[in-house]
Design a protein around this motif. Structure first.
Motif, PDB file in Angstrom:
ATOM      1  N   VAL A 136      31.230 -26.011  72.462  1.00 32.85           N
ATOM      2  CA  VAL A 136      32.103 -25.002  73.080  1.00 32.85           C
ATOM      3  C   VAL A 136      32.831 -24.194  72.008  1.00 32.85           C
ATOM      4  N   ALA A 137      33.357 -24.895  70.980  1.00 35.59           N
ATOM      5  CA  ALA A 137      34.063 -24.179  69.913  1.00 35.59           C
ATOM      6  C   ALA A 137      33.119 -23.248  69.154  1.00 35.59           C
ATOM      7  N   TRP A 138      31.910 -23.723  68.922  1.00 40.86           N
ATOM      8  CA  TRP A 138      30.901 -22.906  68.225  1.00 40.86           C
ATOM      9  C   TRP A 138      30.577 -21.663  69.067  1.00 40.86           C
ATOM     10  N   LEU A 139      30.371 -21.844  70.377  1.00 39.80           N
ATOM     11  CA  LEU A 139      30.053 -20.702  71.232  1.00 39.80           C
ATOM     12  C   LEU A 139      31.250 -19.776  71.413  1.00 39.80           C
ATOM     13  N   TRP A 140      32.477 -20.354  71.412  1.00 42.80           N
ATOM     14  CA  TRP A 140      33.676 -19.533  71.621  1.00 42.80           C
ATOM     15  C   TRP A 140      33.824 -18.474  70.532  1.00 42.80           C
ATOM     16  N   GLN A 141      33.354 -18.809  69.329  1.00 40.00           N
ATOM     17  CA  GLN A 141      33.463 -17.868  68.218  1.00 40.00           C
ATOM     18  C   GLN A 141      32.409 -16.768  68.278  1.00 40.00           C
ATOM     19  N   SER A 142      31.444 -16.914  69.161  1.00 40.87           N
ATOM     20  CA  SER A 142      30.365 -15.919  69.268  1.00 40.87           C
ATOM     21  C   SER A 142      30.665 -14.947  70.400  1.00 40.87           C
ATOM     22  N   ASP A 143      29.777 -13.967  70.547  1.00 39.86           N
ATOM     23  CA  ASP A 143      29.863 -12.983  71.638  1.00 39.86           C
ATOM     24  C   ASP A 143      31.240 -12.320  71.681  1.00 39.86           C
ATOM     25  N   ARG A 144      31.661 -11.782  70.560  1.00 38.12           N
ATOM     26  CA  ARG A 144      32.915 -11.043  70.482  1.00 38.12           C
ATOM     27  C   ARG A 144      32.618  -9.546  70.511  1.00 38.12           C
ATOM     28  N   PRO A 145      33.605  -8.724  70.899  1.00 41.49           N
ATOM     29  CA  PRO A 145      33.388  -7.276  70.836  1.00 41.49           C
ATOM     30  C   PRO A 145      32.996  -6.869  69.419  1.00 41.49           C
ATOM     31  N   PRO A 146      31.977  -6.036  69.250  1.00 38.66           N
ATOM     32  CA  PRO A 146      31.520  -5.672  67.901  1.00 38.66           C
ATOM     33  C   PRO A 146      32.606  -4.899  67.146  1.00 38.66           C
ATOM     34  N   PRO A 147      32.652  -5.072  65.817  1.00 36.18           N
ATOM     35  CA  PRO A 147      33.686  -4.390  65.029  1.00 36.18           C
ATOM     36  C   PRO A 147      33.531  -2.879  65.004  1.00 36.18           C
ATOM     37  N   LEU A 148      32.337  -2.366  65.294  1.00 35.43           N
ATOM     38  CA  LEU A 148      32.101  -0.934  65.377  1.00 35.43           C
ATOM     39  C   LEU A 148      30.952  -0.690  66.337  1.00 35.43           C
ATOM     40  N   ALA A 149      30.918   0.504  66.916  1.00 35.55           N
ATOM     41  CA  ALA A 149      29.919   0.792  67.943  1.00 35.55           C
ATOM     42  C   ALA A 149      28.554   1.093  67.349  1.00 35.55           C
ATOM     43  N   HIS A 150      28.532   1.840  66.239  1.00 32.19           N
ATOM     44  CA  HIS A 150      27.260   2.223  65.613  1.00 32.19           C
ATOM     45  C   HIS A 150      27.356   2.014  64.114  1.00 32.19           C
ATOM     46  N   ALA A 151      26.202   1.804  63.500  1.00 30.80           N
ATOM     47  CA  ALA A 151      26.162   1.566  62.064  1.00 30.80           C
ATOM     48  C   ALA A 151      25.034   2.385  61.447  1.00 30.80           C
ATOM     49  N   ARG A 152      25.337   3.009  60.323  1.00 28.59           N
ATOM     50  CA  ARG A 152      24.308   3.745  59.591  1.00 28.59           C
ATOM     51  C   ARG A 152      23.638   2.781  58.627  1.00 28.59           C
ATOM     52  N   VAL A 153      22.376   2.480  58.863  1.00 27.97           N
ATOM     53  CA  VAL A 153      21.665   1.490  58.044  1.00 27.97           C
ATOM     54  C   VAL A 153      20.680   2.134  57.074  1.00 27.97           C
ATOM     55  N   GLY A 154      20.553   3.453  57.129  1.00 26.73           N
ATOM     56  CA  GLY A 154      19.665   4.168  56.229  1.00 26.73           C
ATOM     57  C   GLY A 154      19.929   5.650  56.334  1.00 26.73           C
ATOM     58  N   ALA A 155      19.375   6.380  55.403  1.00 24.77           N
ATOM     59  CA  ALA A 155      19.606   7.823  55.421  1.00 24.77           C
ATOM     60  C   ALA A 155      19.090   8.464  56.693  1.00 24.77           C
ATOM     61  N   ASP A 156      18.065   7.875  57.280  1.00 23.72           N
ATOM     62  CA  ASP A 156      17.448   8.455  58.467  1.00 23.72           C
ATOM     63  C   ASP A 156      17.635   7.600  59.720  1.00 23.72           C
ATOM     64  N   LEU A 157      18.564   6.634  59.686  1.00 25.34           N
ATOM     65  CA  LEU A 157      18.630   5.697  60.813  1.00 25.34           C
ATOM     66  C   LEU A 157      20.059   5.215  61.057  1.00 25.34           C
ATOM     67  N   THR A 158      20.536   5.442  62.293  1.00 24.59           N
ATOM     68  CA  THR A 158      21.808   4.890  62.776  1.00 24.59           C
ATOM     69  C   THR A 158      21.507   4.055  64.013  1.00 24.59           C
ATOM     70  N   LEU A 159      22.049   2.844  64.059  1.00 29.65           N
ATOM     71  CA  LEU A 159      21.739   1.917  65.136  1.00 29.65           C
ATOM     72  C   LEU A 159      23.008   1.483  65.854  1.00 29.65           C
ATOM     73  N   PRO A 160      22.896   1.170  67.164  1.00 34.08           N
ATOM     74  CA  PRO A 160      24.031   0.526  67.839  1.00 34.08           C
ATOM     75  C   PRO A 160      24.243  -0.877  67.274  1.00 34.08           C
ATOM     76  N   VAL A 161      25.474  -1.354  67.364  1.00 41.17           N
ATOM     77  CA  VAL A 161      25.800  -2.700  66.892  1.00 41.17           C
ATOM     78  C   VAL A 161      25.778  -3.640  68.093  1.00 41.17           C
ATOM     79  N   GLY A 162      24.851  -4.557  68.106  1.00 45.84           N
ATOM     80  CA  GLY A 162      24.710  -5.491  69.222  1.00 45.84           C
ATOM     81  C   GLY A 162      23.964  -4.872  70.387  1.00 45.84           C
ATOM     82  N   ALA A 163      23.628  -5.715  71.366  1.00 47.44           N
ATOM     83  CA  ALA A 163      22.901  -5.277  72.561  1.00 47.44           C
ATOM     84  C   ALA A 163      23.332  -6.148  73.727  1.00 47.44           C
ATOM     85  N   ARG A 164      22.967  -5.738  74.936  1.00 48.18           N
ATOM     86  CA  ARG A 164      23.344  -6.488  76.118  1.00 48.18           C
ATOM     87  C   ARG A 164      22.143  -6.638  77.042  1.00 48.18           C
ATOM     88  N   GLY A 165      22.226  -7.637  77.930  1.00 49.46           N
ATOM     89  CA  GLY A 165      21.176  -7.836  78.923  1.00 49.46           C
ATOM     90  C   GLY A 165      19.845  -8.174  78.283  1.00 49.46           C
TER      91      GLY A 165
END
Length: 834
Positions: free
Chosen positions: A624-653
């Motif tokens: 329970v403690a291990w799972l409680w630390q997971s699934d938190r709101p992401p620190p940012l909505a989108h992240a630039r991972v390359g000059a040509d690529l920006t991705l959402p942070v996390g996914a749902r469903g």
């Protein structure tokens, strides 16, 4: 990436590499026990599995000392039974499966171009549960409590009547939860292979080794639940006198054989296929040419996995199941040789096209092909019914088994150790000593096990602790014993060389074999400096500047965008980047949860009930403690991972990797349930009248009411998912829980009023098992509902962090379906039969 633009040509911001190193830094001292990094866990896993290999080998040598001369008194009959049971159990359950998963945990992330597998804490939990439980299980040898009914544990020999002590219970409970650890590892590997491959690494470009581990992961998901169900049934019989396998009360010992071998024969290929994948990865490097028939090999891997599930009765040819049924199994046993042969011929063709130098990996691979082909030929022989009837349970089968398993798995594993050891600290093992190691192991193995074919044909049965000199087996047994010690000396020489290599100073790894796969890219704790974009199945050959580009941070995700551990999640088929996956860091909780799980099962075996439950509570708290630390709101909505690529942070469903892991876990769950249903049908079919005269079905009103409540419960959970933003989640979840509890109460009350007596006869015991399994799920949902409400109350459960809700909903709907399926099976099977 010659001729194409690099994914990341932006100027490197200051401190980028330092942030990446800080996020992935391996803890030191006692805190090293908290590590979850795949590199560290993989090495711990490999080291522990090799320890169990040595321990099982010592037991094997004790057996050979006992059998070297007739009428020997080195071991008593009871001690020999414990030794040979533990030898087979440790080799099969604590070495063969764990070592192939361990190598995969270590190699696959870098081979796939990922930072880590998607559930690193799950990998850590799986390792610690295996290590703690396995060592405690092995120590039963020193207190006279080791299992003594054979590694196959056939009842009625292992029932209370003939095994009244705790020996069999240690096997049942210990091996049961160790298999859960293996399943956890399989889920991790499946999701990691499907969703964390480097951009551009389509399924067609994926390394053959990754394909092999994907097939093996799926096989584990469908094969291992049968042994979990079987061990649960046998332990229920031993602990509570529910007579599943007692013929006098309607049970059937053959039921155990069906469940055990539905796991046991696929396990042979679960052990072989990873080795085959390693062979298909090493041979192109050793020969210096691409793998011949790459697509055919991948199809062959899938075909072997498919055929393996049709072969479980291959081990039951003398069990009296009928010639027609056995003929189909015999045909399937021969057919599986075809896709296996495709791989062998492709390996030979690759070496023929290339130029093979006799390095240590090449020697062990050639030894593997020689030994495994011989084992395969005897496998075709024992697939022929009349021949199997003659050699069944003789030393011919012992010889065949070791030629297949040692030849098909151990020699490729040793080749892999020589091949991939440089990844640890840059040092290779001695080529000079390797020739001695190979000569001793190859020669010793054949001297030890080839004579057993003849011993078996001369009539020596398996599992005997001594024999009379008049039988004429003296010389052959002495020869086998000498060969076993020669083989063991080769292993000891390898361990000496391994220790010498690991003590040497670290140096640059490089690419000593001129390999084509990504694990030879420069890497640190965080894996590669940047995540490569690839465009071929042999990226280091087709993209010669890739290593320099990746090390310079010129590909994707050259740093840590959020300051935490990250990797890129890609699509399952085309490896198109989908989102930035934030991975959990180091933690004590997986170790605490694993230690609690092991303590619960092992202490329950020795009747230390209160201490066992304390460990069980500690395991639940840790999870329970291990799972409680997971699934938190992401620190940012989108992240630039390359000059040509920006991705959402996390996914749902369904886009989330955790949703797919939950789905795979439920497939495991459903397979365990299907095994219990099979037991119910099997026992029912043995009855003249179903239900038997001493039992009765619940009145139809109760199951109908239960099914209606289960549907209502799932509907309420569905509404709760839609009401998350309107803060009506907790009331709807609690209402769904009330409906779930009421449904189970209807099932329980209906069978109670019908006079269900699980101890009276096997049919009632199988019905009670289905009810108890549903009850276990209801208890799990009680905890899940309270957990959901607590997260909602603390404001952690939001539309941006709702994986807990989505995954719990999946579990909830499955439990409802399982309850309906159980009610249908219990009531329809007697109606169909009558």
């Amino acid at each position: 990436m010659t001729g194409t633009a690099l994914p990341n040509t932006l100027p490197r911001p200051p401190g980028e590499l330092e942030r990446l190193q800080a996020a992935w830094k391996t803890p030191t001292g006692w805190r090293y026990l908290t590590t979850v990094n795949n590199t560290n866990i993989g090495l711990l896993y490999i080291g522990t599995s090799l320890l169990f290999f040595l321990l099982a080998g010592v037991l094997g040598l004790m057996m050979r000392m006992q059998l070297a001369i007739p009428e020997n008194t080195f071991l008593s009959a009871s001690t020999y039974n414990q030794v040979f049971t533990m030898h087979g159990t440790v080799m099969m359950f604590l070495f063969a499966i764990p070592v192939v998963e361990a190598i995969a945990v270590y190699l696959l992330p870098n081979m796939l171009g990922a930072r880590d597998l998607p559930f690193p804490r799950l990998s850590a939990y799986a390792f610690w549960a295996y290590a703690i439980g396995g060592l405690a299980f092995f120590c039963t040898l020193f207190v006279g409590l080791a299992p003594d009914g054979g590694w196959f544990m056939y009842p009625p020999l292992t029932g209370k009547a003939y095994s009244p002590g705790l020996n069999a219970d240690f096997w049942l409970l210990g091996i049961g939860f160790i298999e859960i650890s293996a399943i956890a590892g399989a889920i991790e590997l499946i999701v990691g292979i499907l969703f964390t491959r480097a951009p551009g690494m389509t399924l067609g470009r994926m390394p053959v080794y990754a394909w092999a581990m994907l097939v093996v992961g799926v096989m584990i998901v469908f094969a291992f639940p049968a042994i979990i169900a079987g061990t649960a049934l046998l332990e229920l019989e031993r602990a509570y006198d529910w007579p599943f396998f007692i013929a006098d009360r309607g049970g059937d010992p053959i039921l155990w054989q069906h469940l055990f071998w539905f796991f046991g024969h696929p396990e042979v290929y679960i052990i072989f296929l990873p080795a085959a994948g390693m062979v298909s990865t090493m041979i192109p490097s050793i020969a210096g040419v691409p793998l011949v028939g790459r697509r055919a090999i991948i199809v062959a891997l899938v075909a072997v996995g498919f055929f393996s599930f049709a072969l479980w009765a291959h081990h039951m040819f003398t069990a009296g199941l009928g010639v027609m049924k056995m003929s189909f199994v015999s045909a399937a046993s021969m057919a599986v040789a075809v896709p296996t042969a495709i791989q062998v011929f492709a390996w030979i063709a690759t070496m023929w096209r290339g130029r093979v130098s006799m390095t240590a990996p090449a020697l062990f691979l050639l030894g593997f092909m020689f030994i495994f082909v011989l084992g395969g030929l005897t496998g075709v022989m024992v697939a022929v019914l009349p021949f199997d009837w003659q050699v069944h349970d003789t030393y011919f089968i012992v010889a065949h088994l070791h030629y297949v398993l040692i030849g098909g798995m151990l020699f490729p594993v040793f080749a892999a150790l020589y091949y991939w050891i440089p990844l640890i600290n840059g040092n290779q093992l001695s080529e000079h000593l390797a020739r001695w190691v190979f000569a001793l192991m190859f020669g010793g193995f054949n001297v030890a096990f080839f004579p057993m074919h003849v011993t078996g044909l001369l009539g020596m049965p398996r599992r005997v602790y001594t024999y009379n000199s008049e039988m004429g087996w003296d010389g052959l047994n002495m020869l086998s014993s000498v060969g076993a010690f020669v083989f063991a000396f080769g292993v000891l020489l390898f361990l000496f060389d391994l220790a010498r290599s690991l003590r040497m100073a670290d140096k640059e790894v490089g690419n000593p074999w001129n390999a084509a796969t990504l694990e030879w890219l420069p890497s640190q704790d965080y894996g590669n400096r940047s995540i490569a974009r690839i465009n071929s199945s042999d990226p280091l050959w087709e993209q010669p500047s890739l290593a320099r580009e990746v090390a310079a941070g010129q590909h994707y995700l050259p740093g840590s965008v959020s300051g935490r551990r990250e990797t890129i999640a890609t699509s399952a088929l085309g490896a198109v980047p989908r989102y930035l996956m934030i991975l959990p860091g180091d933690s004590w909780w997986p170790l605490i949860a694993a230690a609690g799980t092991a303590g619960f099962f092992l202490l329950l075996t020795v009747k230390l009930t209160w201490t066992a439950w304390a460990c069980g509570i500690a395991a639940i708290v840790g999870i329970v403690a291990w799972l409680w630390q997971s699934d938190r709101p992401p620190p940012l909505a989108h992240a630039r991972v390359g000059a040509d690529l920006t991705l959402p942070v996390g996914a749902r469903g369904t886009a989330s990797h955790s949703w797919w892991a939950t789905l795979i876990m439920l497939v495991v769950d459903a397979t365990i349930f299907a095994s219990f249903v099979f037991a119910y049908i099997h026992i029912s079919m043995r009855l003249t009248v179903c239900p038997p005269p001493q039992a009765a079905l619940a009145a139809p009103l109760w199951p109908l009411l239960s099914c209606a409540l289960l549907v209502a419960s799932s509907a309420l959970v569905w509404l709760a998912g839609r009401a998350l933003e309107r803060r009506r989640l907790a009331p709807l979840v609690l209402a769904a829980l009330v409906c779930m509890l009421a449904a189970f109460a209807c099932d329980f009350n209906g069978q109670r009023l019908a006079g269900l007596e699980p101890t009276a006869q096997a049919w009632s015991a199988t019905v009670a098992t289905l009810l108890a399994y549903q009850g276990l799920h209801v208890i799990t949902l009680v905890l899940a509902a309270l957990y959901l409400c607590a997260r909602a109350w603390r404001g952690i459960l939001t539309s941006a962090s709702r994986a807990t809700l989505d995954n719990t909903a999946l579990m909830w709907h499955y439990t409802s379906l399982q309850g309906i399926a159980a009610a249908a099976a219990i009531h329809l099977v007697p109606w169909v039969m009558n």
